[in-house]
Design a protein around this motif. Structure first.
Motif, PDB file in Angstrom:
ATOM      1  N   ALA A 221       0.852  -1.194   0.000  1.00  0.00           N
ATOM      2  CA  ALA A 221       0.000   0.000   0.000  1.00  0.00           C
ATOM      3  C   ALA A 221       0.885   1.240   0.000  1.00  0.00           C
ATOM      4  CB  ALA A 221      -0.908  -0.016   1.223  1.00  0.00           C
ATOM      5  N   PRO A 222       0.500   2.278  -0.788  1.00  0.00           N
ATOM      6  CA  PRO A 222      -0.815   2.491  -1.398  1.00  0.00           C
ATOM      7  C   PRO A 222      -0.989   1.918  -2.808  1.00  0.00           C
ATOM      8  CG  PRO A 222       0.487   4.472  -1.632  1.00  0.00           C
ATOM      9  CD  PRO A 222       1.332   3.507  -0.852  1.00  0.00           C
ATOM     10  N   TYR A 223      -0.087   1.073  -3.284  1.00  0.00           N
ATOM     11  CA  TYR A 223      -0.218   0.296  -4.518  1.00  0.00           C
ATOM     12  C   TYR A 223      -0.155   1.094  -5.820  1.00  0.00           C
ATOM     13  CZ  TYR A 223      -2.392  -2.756  -0.987  1.00  0.00           C
ATOM     14  OH  TYR A 223      -2.683  -3.466   0.153  1.00  0.00           O
ATOM     15  N   ILE A 224      -0.631   2.338  -5.800  1.00  0.00           N
ATOM     16  CA  ILE A 224      -0.754   3.132  -7.033  1.00  0.00           C
ATOM     17  C   ILE A 224      -0.864   4.598  -6.608  1.00  0.00           C
ATOM     18  CG2 ILE A 224      -3.291   3.139  -7.225  1.00  0.00           C
ATOM     19  CD1 ILE A 224      -2.822   2.257 -10.228  1.00  0.00           C
ATOM     20  N   VAL A 225      -1.108   5.492  -7.534  1.00  0.00           N
ATOM     21  CA  VAL A 225      -1.229   6.922  -7.221  1.00  0.00           C
ATOM     22  C   VAL A 225      -2.252   7.124  -6.101  1.00  0.00           C
ATOM     23  CG1 VAL A 225      -1.815   9.190  -8.122  1.00  0.00           C
ATOM     24  CG2 VAL A 225      -0.660   7.530  -9.591  1.00  0.00           C
ATOM     25  N   GLN A 226      -1.825   7.763  -5.010  1.00  0.00           N
ATOM     26  CA  GLN A 226      -2.706   7.971  -3.875  1.00  0.00           C
ATOM     27  C   GLN A 226      -3.206   9.416  -3.802  1.00  0.00           C
ATOM     28  OE1 GLN A 226      -2.721   6.585   0.710  1.00  0.00           O
ATOM     29  NE2 GLN A 226      -0.886   7.692   0.154  1.00  0.00           N
ATOM     30  N   CYS A 227      -2.445  10.311  -4.396  1.00  0.00           N
ATOM     31  CA  CYS A 227      -2.789  11.736  -4.415  1.00  0.00           C
ATOM     32  C   CYS A 227      -1.970  12.367  -5.528  1.00  0.00           C
ATOM     33  CB  CYS A 227      -2.499  12.392  -3.064  1.00  0.00           C
ATOM     34  SG  CYS A 227      -0.883  11.997  -2.335  1.00  0.00           S
ATOM     35  N   LEU A 228      -2.237  13.625  -5.819  1.00  0.00           N
ATOM     36  CA  LEU A 228      -1.542  14.323  -6.893  1.00  0.00           C
ATOM     37  C   LEU A 228      -0.602  15.369  -6.308  1.00  0.00           C
ATOM     38  CD1 LEU A 228      -4.483  14.829  -9.419  1.00  0.00           C
ATOM     39  CD2 LEU A 228      -2.779  13.000  -9.365  1.00  0.00           C
ATOM     40  N   MET A 229       0.618  15.406  -6.816  1.00  0.00           N
ATOM     41  CA  MET A 229       1.624  16.343  -6.317  1.00  0.00           C
ATOM     42  C   MET A 229       1.851  17.533  -7.234  1.00  0.00           C
ATOM     43  SD  MET A 229       3.028  15.975  -3.381  1.00  0.00           S
ATOM     44  CE  MET A 229       3.549  14.831  -2.082  1.00  0.00           C
ATOM     45  N   GLY A 230       1.140  17.580  -8.356  1.00  0.00           N
ATOM     46  CA  GLY A 230       1.297  18.704  -9.260  1.00  0.00           C
ATOM     47  C   GLY A 230       0.222  19.753  -9.085  1.00  0.00           C
ATOM     48  N   GLU A 231       0.477  20.941  -9.599  1.00  0.00           N
ATOM     49  CA  GLU A 231      -0.541  21.993  -9.588  1.00  0.00           C
ATOM     50  C   GLU A 231      -1.660  21.635 -10.563  1.00  0.00           C
ATOM     51  OE1 GLU A 231       1.239  25.732 -10.455  1.00  0.00           O
ATOM     52  OE2 GLU A 231       2.573  25.716  -8.710  1.00  0.00           O
ATOM     53  N   LEU A 232      -2.891  21.892 -10.159  1.00  0.00           N
ATOM     54  CA  LEU A 232      -4.042  21.620 -11.023  1.00  0.00           C
ATOM     55  C   LEU A 232      -5.058  22.735 -10.861  1.00  0.00           C
ATOM     56  CD1 LEU A 232      -4.971  17.827 -11.117  1.00  0.00           C
ATOM     57  CD2 LEU A 232      -4.820  19.401 -13.028  1.00  0.00           C
ATOM     58  N   PRO A 233      -4.989  23.766 -11.717  1.00  0.00           N
ATOM     59  CA  PRO A 233      -5.919  24.895 -11.591  1.00  0.00           C
ATOM     60  C   PRO A 233      -7.382  24.493 -11.690  1.00  0.00           C
ATOM     61  CG  PRO A 233      -4.106  25.414 -13.094  1.00  0.00           C
ATOM     62  CD  PRO A 233      -4.027  23.949 -12.811  1.00  0.00           C
ATOM     63  N   ASN A 234      -7.666  23.415 -12.432  1.00  0.00           N
ATOM     64  CA  ASN A 234      -9.054  22.987 -12.640  1.00  0.00           C
ATOM     65  C   ASN A 234      -9.397  21.763 -11.801  1.00  0.00           C
ATOM     66  OD1 ASN A 234      -7.386  21.194 -14.006  1.00  0.00           O
ATOM     67  ND2 ASN A 234      -8.915  20.754 -15.587  1.00  0.00           N
ATOM     68  N   PHE A 235      -8.751  21.613 -10.663  1.00  0.00           N
ATOM     69  CA  PHE A 235      -8.888  20.386  -9.874  1.00  0.00           C
ATOM     70  C   PHE A 235     -10.343  20.061  -9.542  1.00  0.00           C
ATOM     71  CE2 PHE A 235      -8.783  18.080  -5.748  1.00  0.00           C
ATOM     72  CZ  PHE A 235      -8.141  16.932  -6.199  1.00  0.00           C
ATOM     73  N   ASN A 236     -11.110  21.054  -9.161  1.00  0.00           N
ATOM     74  CA  ASN A 236     -12.510  20.811  -8.776  1.00  0.00           C
ATOM     75  C   ASN A 236     -13.417  20.528  -9.975  1.00  0.00           C
ATOM     76  OD1 ASN A 236     -12.020  21.156  -6.011  1.00  0.00           O
ATOM     77  ND2 ASN A 236     -12.234  23.384  -6.171  1.00  0.00           N
ATOM     78  N   ASP A 237     -12.897  20.723 -11.183  1.00  0.00           N
ATOM     79  CA  ASP A 237     -13.695  20.494 -12.389  1.00  0.00           C
ATOM     80  C   ASP A 237     -13.307  19.202 -13.113  1.00  0.00           C
ATOM     81  OD1 ASP A 237     -15.012  22.950 -12.024  1.00  0.00           O
ATOM     82  OD2 ASP A 237     -13.384  24.028 -13.022  1.00  0.00           O
ATOM     83  N   LEU A 238     -12.448  18.395 -12.508  1.00  0.00           N
ATOM     84  CA  LEU A 238     -12.067  17.144 -13.151  1.00  0.00           C
ATOM     85  C   LEU A 238     -13.306  16.273 -13.365  1.00  0.00           C
ATOM     86  CD1 LEU A 238      -8.785  16.270 -11.209  1.00  0.00           C
ATOM     87  CD2 LEU A 238      -8.977  17.019 -13.587  1.00  0.00           C
ATOM     88  N   PRO A 239     -13.341  15.511 -14.454  1.00  0.00           N
ATOM     89  CA  PRO A 239     -14.569  14.777 -14.806  1.00  0.00           C
ATOM     90  C   PRO A 239     -14.853  13.604 -13.882  1.00  0.00           C
ATOM     91  CG  PRO A 239     -12.781  14.166 -16.269  1.00  0.00           C
ATOM     92  CD  PRO A 239     -12.260  15.303 -15.434  1.00  0.00           C
ATOM     93  N   ARG A 240     -16.127  13.254 -13.810  1.00  0.00           N
ATOM     94  CA  ARG A 240     -16.601  12.054 -13.129  1.00  0.00           C
ATOM     95  C   ARG A 240     -17.455  11.282 -14.129  1.00  0.00           C
ATOM     96  NH1 ARG A 240     -16.487  12.371  -7.389  1.00  0.00           N
ATOM     97  NH2 ARG A 240     -15.684  14.385  -6.654  1.00  0.00           N
ATOM     98  N   VAL A 241     -17.456   9.965 -13.985  1.00  0.00           N
ATOM     99  CA  VAL A 241     -18.298   9.145 -14.852  1.00  0.00           C
ATOM    100  C   VAL A 241     -19.753   9.339 -14.464  1.00  0.00           C
ATOM    101  CG1 VAL A 241     -18.907   6.790 -15.510  1.00  0.00           C
ATOM    102  CG2 VAL A 241     -16.509   7.429 -15.277  1.00  0.00           C
ATOM    103  N   ARG A 242     -20.604   9.594 -15.442  1.00  0.00           N
ATOM    104  CA  ARG A 242     -22.023   9.774 -15.173  1.00  0.00           C
ATOM    105  C   ARG A 242     -22.641   8.430 -14.808  1.00  0.00           C
ATOM    106  NH1 ARG A 242     -25.537  12.216 -19.928  1.00  0.00           N
ATOM    107  NH2 ARG A 242     -25.090  10.159 -20.817  1.00  0.00           N
ATOM    108  N   PRO A 243     -23.301   8.315 -13.654  1.00  0.00           N
ATOM    109  CA  PRO A 243     -23.892   7.030 -13.256  1.00  0.00           C
ATOM    110  C   PRO A 243     -25.100   6.674 -14.107  1.00  0.00           C
ATOM    111  CG  PRO A 243     -24.502   8.736 -11.702  1.00  0.00           C
ATOM    112  CD  PRO A 243     -23.513   9.365 -12.637  1.00  0.00           C
TER     113      PRO A 243
END
Length: 319
Positions: A221-243
């Motif tokens: 653990a954590p096996y894979i990417v656990q968090c992001l270390m880069g700057e992301l101006p649009n972080f809150n707008d990242l896409p989600r799969v529509r259920p």
């Protein structure tokens, strides 16, 4: 040196003299990582001024769901997903977390952190969340993924079946991209050397001579990417799969993991697009069966689940 690595080595020097050229090289490198792996037929890469968009139906061409015991009674349904990868990554050193995808594999399947308990706080990053570990609780298939609450397939640990399919499989191959623009590699350094204990940071990454920073998968653990270390101006707008939602209105019912887990879970699919997930729980058979209906992105369902107390339910559900 691979075509992808060559392109990115060029981008270091291009960034000094010409930022626009560095942008183009990074775009080319993302596209090359998909093409070199052999997934260009199922994943399209297009670049804007700021992002490379990896678009796919998130439905991989490898075994799915086999090996799951802690089933949430959700099934994998194709989902259109434009995954944005930043083209001018900037390392910040401040971890960003979210309860959705943090990146995308080169076959177009989203990559999540290892947990299934919602968004992690910064304090959560510092210790192993055993209770929410999707691998240790039997929620993942033999390929490192499962269907989430939106009936979308995604990875929570190293995508082993995808890696085995890659035409350029090896330590130098990029297996995915985090949304902050930094690449994801396997369990070793790109030169094949072992990553010594304590080298990877809280996000499962380390510095990189070409990119400035890179992420890795790992056996522990954590096996894979656990968090992001880069700057992301649009972080809150990242896409989600529509259920999925019922064609007649209202959302699809989300499953709950049956206590103690299920047995003999088998997922099958036919050439006509019909699919079935069959399993046993407390000596009784259950199933979720679905096939494309006449409407775009819609499926006819027939289910008998533990969540619904064994009642047979039918209906049409759509993205």
């Amino acid at each position: 040196m691979s075509r992808t690595m060559t392109l990115l080595a060029c981008s270091i020097f291009a960034a000094i003299a010409n930022p626009a050229l560095a942008h183009n090289d990074h775009c080319d490198a993302v596209a090359a990582s998909v093409a070199d792996a052999g997934f260009a037929d199922s994943v399209t890469v297009t670049c804007s001024d700021t992002q490379a968009i990896l678009a796919s139906d998130t439905y991989p061409d490898h075994d799915m769901m086999t090996g799951i015991v802690g089933s949430n009674e959700q099934v994998p349904v194709p989902a259109e997903y434009p995954a944005p990868v930043l083209l001018n990554p900037v390392y910040s050193g401040t971890p960003l977390t979210r309860d959705a995808a943090l990146g995308v594999a080169v076959n177009g399947v989203p990559i999540y952190d290892y947990t299934g308990g919602g968004e992690m706080s910064e304090a959560d990053l510092a210790h192993h969340q055993t209770r929410h570990d999707t691998l240790q609780t039997g929620q993942l298939d033999v390929c490192g993924g499962h269907a989430g609450r939106g009936d979308d397939y995604h990875y929570h640990v190293a995508p082993t079946c995808m890696i085995a399919q890659m035409a350029n499989v090896g330590p130098e191959a990029i297996i995915g991209w985090a949304f902050d623009g930094f690449p994801i590699y396997g369990d070793t350094n790109p030169d094949g050397s072992t990553i010594e204990g304590g080298v990877l940071d809280v996000c499962n990454g380390q510095t990189d001579d070409i990119f400035g920073y890179r992420y890795h998968t790992s056996q522990e653990a954590p096996y894979i990417v656990q968090c992001l270390m880069g700057e992301l101006p649009n972080f809150n707008d990242l896409p989600r799969v529509r259920p999925l939602s019922a064609a007649s209105g209202g959302g699809a019912q989300q499953g709950r993991p049956p206590q103690g887990g299920v047995q003999n879970l088998v997922f099958t699919q036919s050439a006509d697009g019909s699919r079935s997930m069959d399993y046993r729980y407390q000596d009784e058979d259950y199933y979720i069966r679905y096939s494309p209906s006449g409407s775009d992105n819609c499926y006819e369902y027939s289910t008998k689940t533990v969540t619904n107390d064994g009642d047979v339910m039918e209906g049409e559900f759509c993205r």
